[in-house]
Scaffold this motif. Sequence first.
Motif, PDB file in Angstrom:
ATOM      1  N   GLY A 270       6.847  -0.514  -4.786  1.00 36.70           N
ATOM      2  CA  GLY A 270       6.793  -1.256  -6.035  1.00 36.70           C
ATOM      3  C   GLY A 270       6.137  -2.622  -5.944  1.00 36.70           C
ATOM      4  N   VAL A 271       5.455  -2.923  -4.823  1.00 36.75           N
ATOM      5  CA  VAL A 271       4.757  -4.202  -4.691  1.00 36.75           C
ATOM      6  C   VAL A 271       3.573  -4.224  -5.656  1.00 36.75           C
ATOM      7  CG1 VAL A 271       3.563  -5.757  -3.102  1.00 36.75           C
ATOM      8  CG2 VAL A 271       5.461  -4.343  -2.276  1.00 36.75           C
ATOM      9  N   SER A 272       3.390  -5.326  -6.341  1.00 42.63           N
ATOM     10  CA  SER A 272       2.329  -5.415  -7.344  1.00 42.63           C
ATOM     11  C   SER A 272       0.953  -5.373  -6.684  1.00 42.63           C
ATOM     12  CB  SER A 272       2.468  -6.710  -8.152  1.00 42.63           C
ATOM     13  OG  SER A 272       2.229  -7.839  -7.329  1.00 42.63           O
ATOM     14  N   GLU A 273      -0.051  -4.928  -7.449  1.00 43.44           N
ATOM     15  CA  GLU A 273      -1.414  -4.844  -6.926  1.00 43.44           C
ATOM     16  C   GLU A 273      -1.957  -6.225  -6.567  1.00 43.44           C
ATOM     17  OE1 GLU A 273      -3.480  -2.305  -6.240  1.00 43.44           O
ATOM     18  OE2 GLU A 273      -1.828  -0.923  -6.580  1.00 43.44           O
ATOM     19  N   TYR A 274      -1.573  -7.223  -7.359  1.00 39.27           N
ATOM     20  CA  TYR A 274      -2.051  -8.577  -7.074  1.00 39.27           C
ATOM     21  C   TYR A 274      -1.498  -9.070  -5.744  1.00 39.27           C
ATOM     22  CZ  TYR A 274      -2.756 -13.609  -7.511  1.00 39.27           C
ATOM     23  OH  TYR A 274      -3.119 -14.911  -7.277  1.00 39.27           O
ATOM     24  N   ARG A 275      -0.222  -8.797  -5.492  1.00 38.77           N
ATOM     25  CA  ARG A 275       0.363  -9.233  -4.226  1.00 38.77           C
ATOM     26  C   ARG A 275      -0.226  -8.453  -3.048  1.00 38.77           C
ATOM     27  NH1 ARG A 275       4.545 -12.226  -2.496  1.00 38.77           N
ATOM     28  NH2 ARG A 275       5.541 -11.639  -0.510  1.00 38.77           N
ATOM     29  N   LEU A 276      -0.464  -7.172  -3.241  1.00 40.91           N
ATOM     30  CA  LEU A 276      -1.097  -6.377  -2.187  1.00 40.91           C
ATOM     31  C   LEU A 276      -2.486  -6.921  -1.860  1.00 40.91           C
ATOM     32  CD1 LEU A 276      -0.161  -2.744  -3.293  1.00 40.91           C
ATOM     33  CD2 LEU A 276       0.704  -3.970  -1.289  1.00 40.91           C
ATOM     34  N   THR A 278      -3.654 -10.127  -2.404  1.00 37.81           N
ATOM     35  CA  THR A 278      -3.682 -11.482  -1.870  1.00 37.81           C
ATOM     36  C   THR A 278      -2.916 -11.639  -0.563  1.00 37.81           C
ATOM     37  OG1 THR A 278      -1.776 -12.048  -3.270  1.00 37.81           O
ATOM     38  CG2 THR A 278      -3.978 -12.515  -4.150  1.00 37.81           C
ATOM     39  N   LYS A 279      -1.935 -10.775  -0.317  1.00 45.96           N
ATOM     40  CA  LYS A 279      -1.098 -10.924   0.871  1.00 45.96           C
ATOM     41  C   LYS A 279      -1.429  -9.937   1.987  1.00 45.96           C
ATOM     42  CE  LYS A 279       1.403 -14.246  -0.895  1.00 45.96           C
ATOM     43  NZ  LYS A 279       1.324 -15.625  -0.364  1.00 45.96           N
ATOM     44  N   HIS A 280      -1.939  -8.771   1.630  1.00 46.95           N
ATOM     45  CA  HIS A 280      -2.119  -7.731   2.638  1.00 46.95           C
ATOM     46  C   HIS A 280      -3.589  -7.340   2.852  1.00 46.95           C
ATOM     47  CE1 HIS A 280       2.222  -7.094   2.811  1.00 46.95           C
ATOM     48  NE2 HIS A 280       2.232  -7.114   1.488  1.00 46.95           N
ATOM     49  N   ALA A 281      -4.380  -7.284   1.793  1.00 44.80           N
ATOM     50  CA  ALA A 281      -5.757  -6.814   1.929  1.00 44.80           C
ATOM     51  C   ALA A 281      -6.759  -7.941   2.113  1.00 44.80           C
ATOM     52  CB  ALA A 281      -6.146  -6.002   0.691  1.00 44.80           C
ATOM     53  N   TYR A 282      -6.337  -9.158   1.888  1.00 48.27           N
ATOM     54  CA  TYR A 282      -7.267 -10.285   1.878  1.00 48.27           C
ATOM     55  C   TYR A 282      -7.767 -10.636   3.279  1.00 48.27           C
ATOM     56  CZ  TYR A 282      -8.566 -15.254   1.654  1.00 48.27           C
ATOM     57  OH  TYR A 282      -9.200 -16.441   1.795  1.00 48.27           O
ATOM     58  N   LYS A 283      -6.836 -10.894   4.204  1.00 46.14           N
ATOM     59  CA  LYS A 283      -7.230 -11.365   5.529  1.00 46.14           C
ATOM     60  C   LYS A 283      -8.022 -10.335   6.334  1.00 46.14           C
ATOM     61  CE  LYS A 283      -3.592 -14.848   5.959  1.00 46.14           C
ATOM     62  NZ  LYS A 283      -2.411 -15.320   6.739  1.00 46.14           N
ATOM     63  N   PRO A 284      -7.591  -9.061   6.401  1.00 42.07           N
ATOM     64  CA  PRO A 284      -8.405  -8.090   7.152  1.00 42.07           C
ATOM     65  C   PRO A 284      -9.825  -7.946   6.621  1.00 42.07           C
ATOM     66  CG  PRO A 284      -6.221  -7.203   6.723  1.00 42.07           C
ATOM     67  CD  PRO A 284      -6.338  -8.455   5.926  1.00 42.07           C
ATOM     68  N   ALA A 285     -10.003  -8.153   5.324  1.00 43.14           N
ATOM     69  CA  ALA A 285     -11.339  -8.001   4.734  1.00 43.14           C
ATOM     70  C   ALA A 285     -12.255  -9.161   5.081  1.00 43.14           C
ATOM     71  CB  ALA A 285     -11.219  -7.870   3.215  1.00 43.14           C
ATOM     72  N   LEU A 286     -11.700 -10.280   5.568  1.00 44.52           N
ATOM     73  CA  LEU A 286     -12.524 -11.441   5.899  1.00 44.52           C
ATOM     74  C   LEU A 286     -13.152 -11.348   7.280  1.00 44.52           C
ATOM     75  CD1 LEU A 286     -10.490 -14.473   4.493  1.00 44.52           C
ATOM     76  CD2 LEU A 286     -12.419 -13.262   3.481  1.00 44.52           C
TER      77      LEU A 286
END
Length: 363
Positions: A270-276, A278-286
């Motif tokens: 139930g984690v929101s897409e925005y949180r996923l 900014t918190k989970h997909a952001y750093k690996p993509a950098l």
Amino acid sequence: MTALIDLPEAQPAGQPPLRKKQSGGGLGKYLLIRFTLIIPTIFILVTMVFFLMRLTGDPITAALGDRLPPDQLALRIHEAGYDRPIFVQYLEYLGQIATGNFGRTISDNLLISDMLATYGSATLELAINSLIVALAIGIPLGMLAAYKRDRWQDATLRVLAISFYAAPVFFAGLILKLIFSIWLGWFPVAGRANTGTEVAMASLSAPTGIYWLDALRSGNTAAFWDIAQHSVLPAVALGLLTAGIFLRLVRTNVIGTLSKDYVEAGRSRGVSEYRLLTKHAYKPALIPIITVMGLQIALLLGGAVLTETTFEWKGLGFQLAHYLTARDFVAVQGIVALLAVIVAFTNFIVDVIAALIDPRVRY
């Protein structure tokens, strides 16, 4: 039936336990290899530049052939050593490069090393400013495109990214000058700073040559504001070129990261897409952004020639255009050699950062 179980090897009493040999190399070995590769890279680039410049003949004739009588021209060629075999000149040039001696310009008789030190800091400042603009535009818009995947916002941003990359730098610069300098009057038309600011920066003790950094060090807020106003349009014109690349790269990698198992697990909880995002997909993509940043530095330095000419930003690109017009190939050779060194060391620094962030890069 008895199950087969792998047992550890027996070891003599008092001996330390055997350690499993790890595959791949460590960080130190990786950095040593990458640093060692700088030398042949610079050697190949300098060699190519030297022989390409000699395709037009000797530099004295190219620069002064139509302005000197034949006897004086022959004397200048002999004094400069350009009547010797080409490989003798090449070996002597390599020796000069190794000691930091790039010779003198033919058109205005300046020490090339002094010219590089004077104008190199201006090009470095423009590259830094442009990279900041590219990251500030490309990363947020790339994340937004991934968040709005396959919607009209995503399509619009992808077209925008292609436009950023495809638009010639000088054309973007002229449009920005027309709108924000001439029509709106928000920013200066050209130059790095006003005359008073340039004098103040030159009078500082041990200046770095990067104006905004020197203004911060001296606490001169008026000079800093003046420098910032002059920097905006050149940085945006050149930064948009790289922003388009970053936008598409971030979008692609964020979309890929959002499909990973750990992200799907968070989504199922139930984690929101925005949180996923900014918190989970952001750093690996950098991480891919960092790995390609060295190549973008080379792109920024190449685009600096047109940007500096358009905005009369007196850096290496501006001087390179001047010396190409004057057919001063000795000066051109020195500028291109320095840019090659900058690009090689920049790629090494980027490799170091990428290896520190992502251990997989080391193996």
